[in-house]
Design an enzyme around this catalytic site. Sequence first.
Site, PDB file in Angstrom:
ATOM      1  N   SER A  96       0.456  -1.849  -0.135  1.00  0.00           N
ATOM      2  CA  SER A  96      -0.343   0.083  -0.040  1.00  0.00           C
ATOM      3  C   SER A  96       0.825   1.554   0.516  1.00  0.00           C
ATOM      4  O   SER A  96       1.582   1.871   1.406  1.00  0.00           O
ATOM      5  CB  SER A  96      -0.865   0.023   1.231  1.00  0.00           C
ATOM      6  OG  SER A  96      -1.884  -1.139   1.432  1.00  0.00           O
ATOM      7  N   LYS A 171      -5.989   3.125  -3.005  1.00  0.00           N
ATOM      8  CA  LYS A 171      -6.363   2.009  -1.886  1.00  0.00           C
ATOM      9  C   LYS A 171      -6.313   3.004  -0.571  1.00  0.00           C
ATOM     10  O   LYS A 171      -6.504   3.100   1.114  1.00  0.00           O
ATOM     11  CB  LYS A 171      -4.888   1.293  -1.399  1.00  0.00           C
ATOM     12  CG  LYS A 171      -4.021   0.237  -0.474  1.00  0.00           C
ATOM     13  CD  LYS A 171      -5.646  -0.316  -0.327  1.00  0.00           C
ATOM     14  CE  LYS A 171      -5.013  -0.834   0.896  1.00  0.00           C
ATOM     15  NZ  LYS A 171      -6.041  -1.538   1.654  1.00  0.00           N
ATOM     16  N   LYS A 240       0.009   5.329   8.253  1.00  0.00           N
ATOM     17  CA  LYS A 240       0.865   5.689   7.164  1.00  0.00           C
ATOM     18  C   LYS A 240      -0.353   5.925   6.050  1.00  0.00           C
ATOM     19  O   LYS A 240       0.249   6.598   4.778  1.00  0.00           O
ATOM     20  CB  LYS A 240       2.206   3.944   6.947  1.00  0.00           C
ATOM     21  CG  LYS A 240       2.233   4.425   5.474  1.00  0.00           C
ATOM     22  CD  LYS A 240       1.471   3.232   4.872  1.00  0.00           C
ATOM     23  CE  LYS A 240       1.671   2.116   4.953  1.00  0.00           C
ATOM     24  NZ  LYS A 240       0.868   0.665   3.517  1.00  0.00           N
TER      25      LYS A 240
END
Length: 296
Positions: A96, A171, A240
């Site tokens: 990701s 994503k 993140k």
Amino acid sequence: MKVAFAGLGALGTPMAARCAARPGLAVWNRTHARAEAFGAAHPGVRVAATPRELAVGMDAIITCLPTSAEVAALLDGPDGLLAGLAAGSIVVDCTSGDPETSRAIAARLAEHGIAFVDAPVSGGPPMAAAGTLSVMCGGSAEDVARASEVVAPFAGKVIHMGPVGAGHAMKAANNVLLAVHILALSEAMTMVTKAGISPRVAAEVLNVSSGRSFVSEVLFPERVLTGTFPPLFRLALLEKDAGIAAALAGELGIDAPTLTAAHAVFHTLRAKLGESADYMEPFRVAESAAGVTLRG
Ligand code: NDP
């Protein structure tokens, strides 16, 4: 097609295990002992000592690392992927990651005639093991068609989102929504529990009402009501992802106060809970702050 896999973490391991059903898989992991253990569990899999060794003779490399920075760092140097990869091969990045770094990686690979597709996944380790992950791809139509074959062992669905970076943008959007839903549900559930409502009944009502989400329908009943908090996805990684989404909104000039606030809360939680905490821990933090427990 000869496929290699780099990154045997919580998600990478079940993905690579699905790939091991095809002959000729090679694996590499930064902590070599994990790669050795994988090789011992999957006879016939070649265990490489370096990214270069991993890449030699392979048609496709799948990467599944924490962030795009670790993927970029794998490319160069005498033991890097570029020292082993042949022109005509493809890197399929299931990290990701972030769109900007991915565009830079794609440009660096293109100098060597190597294709790149960003292909982050949604679903987690159980869906990886079942081969039903959703894969969001960024790249040319031709490269994404090749990547679809590469990810087929663990993919339930492959969606072409747009050019390189589009998979990572999608994503990030998905995961910042997951972060929002976790925070919002933990606050709403502690509120109604403190108001005297059973959390189990509250979940039942929500899940036939307009406030429901994947978190309320699946994660809350399975993990919070039961008090089981399996370590499947690190909170640090969700922080993140929320950060990638907040940064992308900023770069595009989008005012996104809710997404930015969710990232800020997760940033504080990461500092407080550490790098190995699971992403469902905000529920226990909310419980402790409110002085209630959310068990069924
Ligand atoms: P983990 O933290 O479990 O594993 C990380 C992997 O990356 C390990 O193999 C680790 O190696 C390796 N690694 C870490 N730092 C470096 C480095 N500097 N150089 C080379 N390798 C490194 O992460 P996950 O497997 O959970 O996640 C991987 C990616 O997939 C992340 O981008 C995450 O956001 C995404 N993802 C995860 C999901 C999940 O449910 N877990 C769901 C969907 C996406 P080592 O063994 O040496 O530590």
